[in-house]
Every structure is written in C-alpha cells, then in structure tokens.
Scaffold this motif. Structure first.
Motif, PDB file in Angstrom:
ATOM      1  N   GLU A 179       0.852  -1.204   0.000  1.00 20.95           N
ATOM      2  CA  GLU A 179       0.000   0.000   0.000  1.00 20.95           C
ATOM      3  C   GLU A 179       0.881   1.246   0.000  1.00 20.95           C
ATOM      4  N   ASP A 180       1.688   1.390  -1.038  1.00 21.35           N
ATOM      5  CA  ASP A 180       2.664   2.484  -1.060  1.00 21.35           C
ATOM      6  C   ASP A 180       2.012   3.855  -1.077  1.00 21.35           C
ATOM      7  N   GLN A 181       0.821   3.966  -1.693  1.00 14.29           N
ATOM      8  CA  GLN A 181       0.163   5.266  -1.733  1.00 14.29           C
ATOM      9  C   GLN A 181      -0.223   5.716  -0.321  1.00 14.29           C
ATOM     10  N   MET A 182      -0.625   4.790   0.525  1.00 18.86           N
ATOM     11  CA  MET A 182      -0.927   5.128   1.917  1.00 18.86           C
ATOM     12  C   MET A 182       0.326   5.598   2.641  1.00 18.86           C
ATOM     13  N   ALA A 183       1.449   4.920   2.391  1.00 19.46           N
ATOM     14  CA  ALA A 183       2.707   5.319   3.033  1.00 19.46           C
ATOM     15  C   ALA A 183       3.128   6.713   2.584  1.00 19.46           C
ATOM     16  N   MET A 184       2.968   7.002   1.298  1.00 21.15           N
ATOM     17  CA  MET A 184       3.308   8.342   0.808  1.00 21.15           C
ATOM     18  C   MET A 184       2.448   9.404   1.474  1.00 21.15           C
ATOM     19  N   HIS A 185       1.164   9.135   1.602  1.00 22.01           N
ATOM     20  CA  HIS A 185       0.262  10.080   2.270  1.00 22.01           C
ATOM     21  C   HIS A 185       0.670  10.287   3.729  1.00 22.01           C
ATOM     22  N   GLU A 186       1.045   9.210   4.409  1.00 20.50           N
ATOM     23  CA  GLU A 186       1.452   9.317   5.803  1.00 20.50           C
ATOM     24  C   GLU A 186       2.743  10.136   5.953  1.00 20.50           C
ATOM     25  N   ILE A 187       3.689   9.907   5.061  1.00 16.60           N
ATOM     26  CA  ILE A 187       4.934  10.687   5.115  1.00 16.60           C
ATOM     27  C   ILE A 187       4.640  12.160   4.872  1.00 16.60           C
ATOM     28  N   HIS A 188       3.748  12.430   3.920  1.00 15.40           N
ATOM     29  CA  HIS A 188       3.354  13.815   3.655  1.00 15.40           C
ATOM     30  C   HIS A 188       2.690  14.419   4.894  1.00 15.40           C
ATOM     31  N   ARG A 189       1.876  13.634   5.587  1.00 14.74           N
ATOM     32  CA  ARG A 189       1.155  14.129   6.763  1.00 14.74           C
ATOM     33  C   ARG A 189       2.099  14.531   7.885  1.00 14.74           C
ATOM     34  N   THR A 210       4.546   1.054 -14.183  1.00 12.96           N
ATOM     35  CA  THR A 210       5.096   0.355 -13.031  1.00 12.96           C
ATOM     36  C   THR A 210       4.762  -1.134 -13.116  1.00 12.96           C
ATOM     37  N   LEU A 211       5.759  -1.950 -12.843  1.00 10.59           N
ATOM     38  CA  LEU A 211       5.597  -3.402 -12.898  1.00 10.59           C
ATOM     39  C   LEU A 211       5.208  -3.903 -11.513  1.00 10.59           C
ATOM     40  N   GLU A 212       3.979  -4.377 -11.354  1.00  9.91           N
ATOM     41  CA  GLU A 212       3.520  -4.891 -10.070  1.00  9.91           C
ATOM     42  C   GLU A 212       2.303  -5.785 -10.274  1.00  9.91           C
ATOM     43  N   ASP A 213       2.105  -6.688  -9.341  1.00  6.34           N
ATOM     44  CA  ASP A 213       0.949  -7.572  -9.359  1.00  6.34           C
ATOM     45  C   ASP A 213       0.590  -7.893  -7.911  1.00  6.34           C
ATOM     46  N   PRO A 214      -0.456  -7.269  -7.373  1.00  5.49           N
ATOM     47  CA  PRO A 214      -0.817  -7.478  -5.965  1.00  5.49           C
ATOM     48  C   PRO A 214      -1.147  -8.925  -5.611  1.00  5.49           C
ATOM     49  N   GLU A 215      -1.426  -9.747  -6.613  1.00  6.94           N
ATOM     50  CA  GLU A 215      -1.787 -11.142  -6.342  1.00  6.94           C
ATOM     51  C   GLU A 215      -0.568 -12.010  -6.048  1.00  6.94           C
ATOM     52  N   ILE A 216       0.623 -11.524  -6.348  1.00  3.66           N
ATOM     53  CA  ILE A 216       1.831 -12.325  -6.149  1.00  3.66           C
ATOM     54  C   ILE A 216       2.308 -12.192  -4.706  1.00  3.66           C
ATOM     55  N   ARG A 233       7.284  -4.351  -6.403  1.00  4.04           N
ATOM     56  CA  ARG A 233       7.131  -3.634  -7.681  1.00  4.04           C
ATOM     57  C   ARG A 233       8.473  -3.114  -8.171  1.00  4.04           C
ATOM     58  N   ILE A 234       8.487  -2.748  -9.455  1.00  2.77           N
ATOM     59  CA  ILE A 234       9.533  -1.896 -10.020  1.00  2.77           C
ATOM     60  C   ILE A 234       8.829  -0.654 -10.533  1.00  2.77           C
ATOM     61  N   TYR A 235       9.177   0.492  -9.995  1.00  3.36           N
ATOM     62  CA  TYR A 235       8.523   1.728 -10.405  1.00  3.36           C
ATOM     63  C   TYR A 235       8.980   2.176 -11.785  1.00  3.36           C
ATOM     64  N   ALA A 236       8.017   2.580 -12.602  1.00  2.00           N
ATOM     65  CA  ALA A 236       8.343   3.351 -13.797  1.00  2.00           C
ATOM     66  C   ALA A 236       8.574   4.788 -13.342  1.00  2.00           C
ATOM     67  N   PHE A 237       9.589   5.430 -13.865  1.00  3.97           N
ATOM     68  CA  PHE A 237       9.992   6.762 -13.412  1.00  3.97           C
ATOM     69  C   PHE A 237       8.811   7.734 -13.401  1.00  3.97           C
ATOM     70  N   ALA A 238       8.113   7.842 -14.529  1.00 12.94           N
ATOM     71  CA  ALA A 238       7.013   8.804 -14.635  1.00 12.94           C
ATOM     72  C   ALA A 238       5.880   8.462 -13.678  1.00 12.94           C
ATOM     73  N   ARG A 242       4.111  10.521 -10.517  1.00 10.67           N
ATOM     74  CA  ARG A 242       2.657  10.713 -10.449  1.00 10.67           C
ATOM     75  C   ARG A 242       2.123  10.296  -9.085  1.00 10.67           C
ATOM     76  N   ARG A 243       2.593   9.183  -8.548  1.00  3.18           N
ATOM     77  CA  ARG A 243       2.119   8.712  -7.243  1.00  3.18           C
ATOM     78  C   ARG A 243       2.505   9.696  -6.130  1.00  3.18           C
ATOM     79  N   LEU A 244       3.712  10.213  -6.211  1.00  2.00           N
ATOM     80  CA  LEU A 244       4.145  11.193  -5.206  1.00  2.00           C
ATOM     81  C   LEU A 244       3.282  12.448  -5.264  1.00  2.00           C
ATOM     82  N   ALA A 245       2.994  12.906  -6.471  1.00  2.00           N
ATOM     83  CA  ALA A 245       2.152  14.097  -6.626  1.00  2.00           C
ATOM     84  C   ALA A 245       0.747  13.838  -6.100  1.00  2.00           C
TER      85      ALA A 245
END
Length: 279
Positions: A179-189, A210-216, A233-238, A242-245
């Motif tokens: 749940e990386d988006q939650m972690a980013m939000h928490e760090i921002h908070r 971004t290369l990811e599969d939550p089922e794995i 995952r492996i993040y795609a740069f762009a 976008r996720r950070l923004a």
C-alpha cells in the motif's frame, strides 16, 4: 535458514538476537577482507564522504543470475555497479549520495527533526550529530546495534502527529510496501509545512508502466519479477512521480547531471534524487 527453523526460533524469541549477531559477525569479517584485499588500490580517485578513505576503486555489487533479468532487462536504477561499498567503512553508494545531497541542498538546522526509516549505519551516525533523529522500522530489533532507541512503525500508519518532522529519509523503502500510496500520504502528513522528504526507490526510466501484481505473494517469483524477494514492484519513473504528486508532494528531481559533482564519492552515476516538498 529454512522456514521451519526460522518459525521455531521466532516462537522462542531467539530469531532476532541470533540473526543480528550473525549479520554483525559476517559484516565484520567482510570488512576485514575488503580492507586487506583493497589495500593495493588505496590512493586518489574515489573518496568516501563518511570515513574519508581514498581508493582508486570501491567494492562492486552486481545482481546475481536469478535477479539479473529483472534488474538489467528493465534497466532498473537500483544501486548496483562497479563502485558500491567503501572498503574501509562499508558505506554504500546510496548512503554517500544522500549525505552529499543533504550537505549541499538541505543544510540542517541544529533543531531539525528527522525521521529515518530502516536506518543505514553510516548515514544515521552522521545525522545524529547534526539534528534530532527518530528511527523506525517494522522489524526494529534488526537495527538496535545501529540505534538502540529505534521504534516500531508501520509506514502506512505512522504513530506521529501531523507536521512532526522537518526531514524524512526513506531510502529504498516504498518498493517493499504493497500500500505504497498510503505510506506516501502518511509521510506527507508527518512532514512540517516547509519539510522535505528524500524518497529513493529502485526505478526504471524505460518501463512504460510500473511493474507490479498485488496477487503475487511468493518470494521466488518476486525476486524473478522485481529483483528482490521482498520487493512488490519496479517503479516506472514517470509513474513514481505521479504517485508522489497524488500524495500531495511537490517533487523536485535532481537528475544525474545535477549530481555529477558527487561522483567522486562513488555514487551511482545514473541515479536521480527525489526531493519531495510538503507543499
């Protein structure tokens, strides 16, 4: 260590002490070996910005054959290279880069409050002499030799008030968190209004998504797909930007050309640094 033995040791509360002692012993032996074998390479060329040692070359680290297709096939900037570890103090290229960036771009006030995830030894010891630092991890007992006061914290539910820190360092952390988006939000908070987070991850400048599969949920498949057994995952740069923004960050990227002056410290020449401002 096989899973059954690991489970038994964890139930008897012996796992962390034994693993920590084993890792410390192995690290000490490795350090002695590097000091001996790299003695002929001492001299001007590359400088460790932690211990000051000078060598013509540092210790390399390359991906093994089981993960090389994931790392090299996806052009992942992940810290591997020909000059990774300092033979004298074992600082890693990504630690030396963060130190150099902080010194030039983010001078620390004496009262600065820092949150450091999964603290790297050399970086933590340098930071603690310059500011007030809090360290956290989901397995804190592995880090007590670095910081005896380290505390447990889940990055998706940080136990800190809003605006608690002026600087957050999460160096290769987010790629472990489903749940990386939650972690980013928490760090921002938890960042102060003028705060900055340095959020480094392995990323690919060429992947279209971004290369990811939550089922794995299989370490072997994760290693083959993402380059490490506990990566998700492996993040795609762009997409990483976008996720950070989306989490609220204003991101300033220091590209490899901006960081070229730090190559004397044996940093990874193709790595960018993500400076994430609270607003």
């Amino acid at each position: 260590m096989n899973r059954r033995l690991k489970s038994i040791l964890q139930k008897t509360d012996l796992y962390h002490p034994l693993q920590t002692s084993y890792r410390a012993g192995r690290t000490w032996l490795t350090n002695q070996l590097y000091k001996l074998t790299y003695r002929p390479h001492k001299g001007p060329g590359l400088t460790c910005n932690f211990c000051g040692a000078e060598y013509k070359k540092f210790v390399p680290e390359v991906p093994g054959p089981d993960i090389a297709p994931a790392i090299q096939g996806n052009n992942v900037i992940a810290g591997y290279g020909q000059n990774v570890y300092c033979p004298r103090c074992l600082s890693k290229n990504r630690e030396r880069l963060i130190k150099a960036v902080i010194e030039k771009y983010l001078p620390l006030a004496p009262a600065a409050r820092i949150l450091h995830f999964s603290p790297e030894k050399n970086l933590y010891r340098w930071l603690k002499h310059h500011a007030s630092i809090t360290t956290v991890d989901t397995a804190p007992r592995f880090y007590t030799r670095i910081d005896p006061t380290i505390r447990y914290a889940d990055a998706t539910r940080l136990p800190f008030n809003n605006h608690s820190f002026d600087l957050v360092i999460a160096n290769h952390i987010l790629e472990h968190i489903p749940e990386d988006q939650m972690a980013m939000h928490e760090i921002h908070r938890v960042l102060a209004p003028e705060g900055i987070a340095i959020l480094q991850v392995p990323y690919s400048p060429t992947l279209p998504a971004t290369l990811e599969d939550p089922e794995i949920d299989d370490p072997g498949r994760q290693a083959a797909l993402y380059g490490q057994q506990d990566h998700v995952r492996i993040y795609a740069f762009a997409d990483y930007l976008r996720r950070l923004a989306k989490a609220g960050f204003n991101v300033h990227v220091l590209n490899p050309e901006d960081l070229a002056e730090f190559r004397i410290y044996a940093t990874q020449p193709t790595e960018s640094v993500f400076l994430c401002y609270q607003h």
